[in-house]
Design a protein around this motif. Structure first.
Motif, PDB file in Angstrom:
ATOM      1  N   GLN A  84      -9.435 -10.141 -11.109  1.00  0.00           N
ATOM      2  CA  GLN A  84      -8.484  -9.132 -10.686  1.00  0.00           C
ATOM      3  C   GLN A  84      -8.830  -7.944 -10.257  1.00  0.00           C
ATOM      4  N   GLY A  85     -10.046  -7.604  -9.732  1.00  0.00           N
ATOM      5  CA  GLY A  85     -10.362  -6.370  -9.003  1.00  0.00           C
ATOM      6  C   GLY A  85      -9.993  -6.299  -7.437  1.00  0.00           C
ATOM      7  N   ALA A  86      -9.286  -6.997  -7.023  1.00  0.00           N
ATOM      8  CA  ALA A  86      -8.637  -6.674  -5.624  1.00  0.00           C
ATOM      9  C   ALA A  86      -7.775  -5.266  -5.451  1.00  0.00           C
ATOM     10  N   SER A  87      -7.687  -4.737  -4.531  1.00  0.00           N
ATOM     11  CA  SER A  87      -7.229  -3.502  -4.055  1.00  0.00           C
ATOM     12  C   SER A  87      -6.851  -3.386  -2.663  1.00  0.00           C
ATOM     13  N   TRP A  88      -5.793  -2.868  -2.483  1.00  0.00           N
ATOM     14  CA  TRP A  88      -5.237  -2.943  -1.213  1.00  0.00           C
ATOM     15  C   TRP A  88      -4.714  -1.199  -0.888  1.00  0.00           C
ATOM     16  N   THR A  89      -5.138  -0.596   0.082  1.00  0.00           N
ATOM     17  CA  THR A  89      -5.223   0.966   0.188  1.00  0.00           C
ATOM     18  C   THR A  89      -4.588   0.928   1.552  1.00  0.00           C
ATOM     19  N   LEU A  90      -3.440   2.074   1.695  1.00  0.00           N
ATOM     20  CA  LEU A  90      -3.003   2.221   3.135  1.00  0.00           C
ATOM     21  C   LEU A  90      -4.089   3.049   3.720  1.00  0.00           C
ATOM     22  N   ALA A  91      -3.793   3.188   5.158  1.00  0.00           N
ATOM     23  CA  ALA A  91      -4.675   3.862   6.224  1.00  0.00           C
ATOM     24  C   ALA A  91      -4.946   5.248   5.860  1.00  0.00           C
ATOM     25  N   HIS A  92      -3.422   5.735   5.741  1.00  0.00           N
ATOM     26  CA  HIS A  92      -3.523   7.225   5.477  1.00  0.00           C
ATOM     27  C   HIS A  92      -4.075   7.817   4.284  1.00  0.00           C
TER      28      HIS A  92
END
Length: 179
Positions: A84-92
């Protein structure tokens, strides 16, 4: 062998240093142009298995431009390796943390997925502004053209340029614009 021929061979086999100004450029469009130089596919001796690419110095990566609402739509994925180490980050958000990361990731994903990818990325030098160390700037011998022209701000035009700008029609002298 003539000296012109030796110079031609040196340019072909030697590693050149190119400067690219990323101001107002889309990093995902510019990455195709930069990848050609990093991989060496612009040279006549290019082969997939040979590492013959050149160095690229990218300046002004803090002033990149993404079209439309891509700052809010584009997402960067990262996994820590743990469950459960997945992360999604927005470009800004990525751009706020590190002004070079969006450009670096764009070029990384545009490169071929081969064992030479790491060596090619080591020849990429990205700086968020125009301050480049002298030992790197000394090596630069050519410049890559920008993909799109940088627009000039309205407050940077002189009074004479505004007055002499071609107009579609002239307002009457006694016309008053009502607000």
């Amino acid at each position: 062998m003539s000296s012109a021929r030796r110079v031609q061979q040196w340019v072909t086999f030697g590693r050149m240093w190119y400067l690219f100004d990323a101001k107002w450029q889309n990093p995902f469009d510019a990455s195709t142009k930069i990848v050609k130089v990093l991989s060496g596919s612009h040279k006549p001796i290019y082969h997939n298995d040979i590492d013959c690419g050149d160095h690229v110095v990218v300046i002004n990566s803090a002033q990149i431009a993404l079209p439309g609402d891509e700052w809010e739509r584009r997402v960067f994925y990262h996994h820590t390796g743990y469950a459960q180490g997945a992360s999604w980050t927005l470009a800004h958000q990525v751009h706020e943390k590190d002004k070079t990361m969006v450009f670096r990731r764009a070029i990384y994903h545009a490169l071929d997925t081969s064992l030479l990818r790491h060596a090619r990325m080591c020849r990429l030098h990205i700086y968020p502004d125009e301050e480049v160390p002298e030992e790197i700037l000394r090596n630069v011998s050519a410049q890559l053209r920008q993909m799109r022209a940088v627009p000039k701000r309205l407050d940077h035009y002189t009074e004479d340029e505004v007055k002499n700008f071609p107009k579609l029609f002239e307002w009457p002298k006694d016309y008053v614009l009502e607000t």
